[in-house]
Motif scaffolding. Structure first.
Motif, short mmCIF file in Angstrom:
data_model
loop_
_atom_site.label_atom_id
_atom_site.label_comp_id
_atom_site.label_asym_id
_atom_site.label_seq_id
_atom_site.Cartn_x
_atom_site.Cartn_y
_atom_site.Cartn_z
N GLU A 1 -7.71 28.74 64.71
CA GLU A 1 -8.80 27.98 64.09
C GLU A 1 -9.00 28.39 62.64
O GLU A 1 -9.27 27.55 61.78
CB GLU A 1 -10.10 28.19 64.88
N ALA A 2 -8.89 29.68 62.35
CA ALA A 2 -9.05 30.15 60.97
C ALA A 2 -8.00 29.51 60.07
O ALA A 2 -8.30 29.10 58.94
CB ALA A 2 -8.96 31.67 60.92
N PHE A 3 -6.77 29.43 60.55
CA PHE A 3 -5.71 28.79 59.76
C PHE A 3 -6.02 27.31 59.51
O PHE A 3 -5.67 26.77 58.46
CB PHE A 3 -4.36 28.91 60.46
N ASP A 4 -6.67 26.67 60.45
CA ASP A 4 -7.05 25.27 60.28
C ASP A 4 -8.26 25.12 59.36
O ASP A 4 -8.29 24.24 58.49
CB ASP A 4 -7.36 24.66 61.65
N MET A 5 -9.25 25.98 59.53
CA MET A 5 -10.52 25.80 58.84
C MET A 5 -10.48 26.19 57.37
O MET A 5 -11.03 25.49 56.51
CB MET A 5 -11.61 26.62 59.56
N ILE A 6 -9.85 27.33 57.06
CA ILE A 6 -9.96 27.87 55.71
C ILE A 6 -9.40 26.93 54.64
O ILE A 6 -10.08 26.66 53.64
CB ILE A 6 -9.33 29.27 55.66
N PRO A 7 -8.18 26.40 54.78
CA PRO A 7 -7.71 25.48 53.74
C PRO A 7 -8.55 24.22 53.63
O PRO A 7 -8.70 23.65 52.54
CB PRO A 7 -6.27 25.17 54.16
N ARG A 8 -9.15 23.77 54.74
CA ARG A 8 -10.05 22.61 54.66
C ARG A 8 -11.32 22.98 53.91
O ARG A 8 -11.85 22.18 53.13
CB ARG A 8 -10.36 22.11 56.06
N MET A 9 -11.84 24.18 54.14
CA MET A 9 -13.02 24.63 53.39
C MET A 9 -12.74 24.65 51.89
O MET A 9 -13.63 24.39 51.08
CB MET A 9 -13.44 26.03 53.86
N TRP A 10 -11.51 24.98 51.53
CA TRP A 10 -11.13 25.06 50.13
C TRP A 10 -10.95 23.68 49.47
O TRP A 10 -11.09 23.55 48.26
CB TRP A 10 -9.82 25.82 49.99
N THR A 11 -10.61 22.68 50.28
CA THR A 11 -10.21 21.39 49.69
C THR A 11 -11.18 20.24 49.97
O THR A 11 -11.09 19.20 49.31
CB THR A 11 -8.81 20.99 50.19
N GLU A 12 -12.07 20.40 50.95
CA GLU A 12 -13.02 19.33 51.26
C GLU A 12 -14.36 19.59 50.59
O GLU A 12 -14.83 20.73 50.56
CB GLU A 12 -13.21 19.22 52.78
N ASP A 13 -14.97 18.53 50.06
CA ASP A 13 -16.25 18.69 49.36
C ASP A 13 -17.32 19.25 50.29
O ASP A 13 -18.09 20.14 49.91
CB ASP A 13 -16.72 17.34 48.79
N ARG A 14 -17.37 18.72 51.50
CA ARG A 14 -18.31 19.21 52.49
C ARG A 14 -17.53 19.39 53.79
O ARG A 14 -16.69 18.57 54.15
CB ARG A 14 -19.49 18.24 52.68
#
Length: 392
Positions: free
Chosen positions: A135-148
């Protein structure tokens, strides 16, 4: 092949007044020299409750300090302990983004599941570590690239949150996964993240096959965890370079390699880890799909009837409680090129072997055991003279 540096801030007894402060200050000095000498990346480990084995319990703090004391060298966290009781994914994303800004875009971020003693220390259920790391591998790059950012699972519930700051690098820093087994090498490749491995105790023939396993998985990756596939292999191994082979041994290279071997096997509870990994491999082989690339790897290994190498035999004796001399440990490791010790010419020859394996980054591990700081600095400097020959 880039030459990097791997650091754990080892602090062997006997201790003197102010020993922890001294070790931390020495690590900063070593990193500054590595930056001046032209090394590619400084990789800092994360461990907890490790005592002599590693003082590096807050690597993000040291890396932040190094971001202000260095100019060119990249700063790698190898690797953040990803299960939630160690580090919440949002905190990992925030800290890494901050470090990326402070360093002007020099961050490399690795994630790992950690091991049994640290799971126990942080009251982490072993059954949770794989799914939470995934999950961390999935979440972290999305946190970096998605506005919200939003995410809902059994482990995390985050709804429409702006995760700030975003990293300085675009789209985000390269992602890596620490790996020691064939299965974890395949996992890293399938995720499209770089792999951080070790050669100590493994024959280079097996390392070559594990590199091939990773490459096959990475090349087949069409949906990477991040915004791009980071198809890179990094391996760490003990390095001590001196003016002559004899001087390297006089400096205590054999004792340092043996000390590290014993402390690592103790800290990581190697006997239990071996049993756990064996059970996992049996489960892979019994899987309905045959276990994928890892299953193919293990079956080919069994079919080849590859017996244990001398280093593995020595490790087995240590695990069983036998006292093995420093010289015997060193010779077993040295015979299979699992470490790089000697003059620049000797180190050059051994580096060529690693280069031929297709390794992208050699994480040279200089500050080991009781090697004196001035000898570590000299090793970093002399080994660094080889950088132009390999990083072309």
């Amino acid at each position: 092949m880039k030459l990097d540096i791997f650091n754990e801030i080892q602090d062997p007894r006997p201790w003197t007044e102010g020993h922890e402060h001294q070790r931390i200050a020495q690590a900063v000095e070593q990193a500054e020299l590595a930056d001046e000498t032209g090394y590619g990346c400084w990789w800092q480990v994360e461990h907890h409750g490790a005592e002599e084995f590693s003082l590096s319990s807050a690597p993000e703090m040291l890396l932040a300090a190094l971001s202000q004391r260095t100019t060119n060298i990249r700063l790698g966290h190898s690797a953040v302990l990803a299960p939630s009781r160690f580090n919440h994914p949002m905190r990992i994303a925030e800290r890494a983004a901050w470090l990326d800004h402070l360093s002007g875009g020099r961050v490399e971020l690795g994630l790992t599941r950690s091991t049994t003693p640290e799971w126990r220390l942080f009251n982490t259920d072993p059954a949770d570590v794989r799914p939470q790391t995934a999950e961390a591998f999935d979440m972290i790059p999305r946190m970096w690239t998605e506005d919200r950012f939003s995410h809902s699972s059994n482990n995390y519930r985050i709804s429409d949150v702006p995760v700030v700051p975003k990293p300085y690098q675009r789209p985000h820093p390269p992602l890596w996964q620490a790996a020691t087994s064939p299965g974890s090498f395949e996992d890293a490749g399938r995720r499209g993240v770089g792999v951080l491995g070790t050669t100590i105790w493994e024959s280079l023939e097996r390392v070559s096959r594990m590199v091939g396993l990773y490459r096959a998985a990475a090349e087949a990756c069409t949906a990477p965890a991040g915004a791009f596939v980071n198809n890179q292999v990094a391996f760490f191994t003990f390095v001590h370079c001196a003016e002559t082979d004899r001087e390297a041994m006089r400096n205590g290279a054999a004792a340092a390699a043996a000390w590290y071997t014993l402390r690592a096997l103790t800290f990581f509870e190697a006997a239990d880890a071996f049993v756990t990994e064996l059970a996992r491999q049996q489960a892979v082989l019994a899987a309905p799909d045959g276990g994928g690339l890892t299953g193919e790897f293990l079956r080919a290994e069994a079919a080849g009837v590859v017996g244990p190498n001398e280093a593995q035999l020595v490790i087995g004796r240590i695990i069983q409680g036998e006292e093995v001399s420093e010289e015997e440990v060193f010779e077993a490791l040295n015979a299979q090129d699992s470490l790089i010790v000697g003059s620049p010419e000797t180190c050059r020859k051994k580096l060529r072997v690693y280069e031929e394996l297709g390794i992208d980054r050699l994480m040279s591990f200089h500050q080991v055991g009781a090697l004196p700081h001035e000898k570590v600095m000299e090793s970093i400097r002399l080994f660094g003279t080889l950088i132009p020959e390999f990083d072309r």
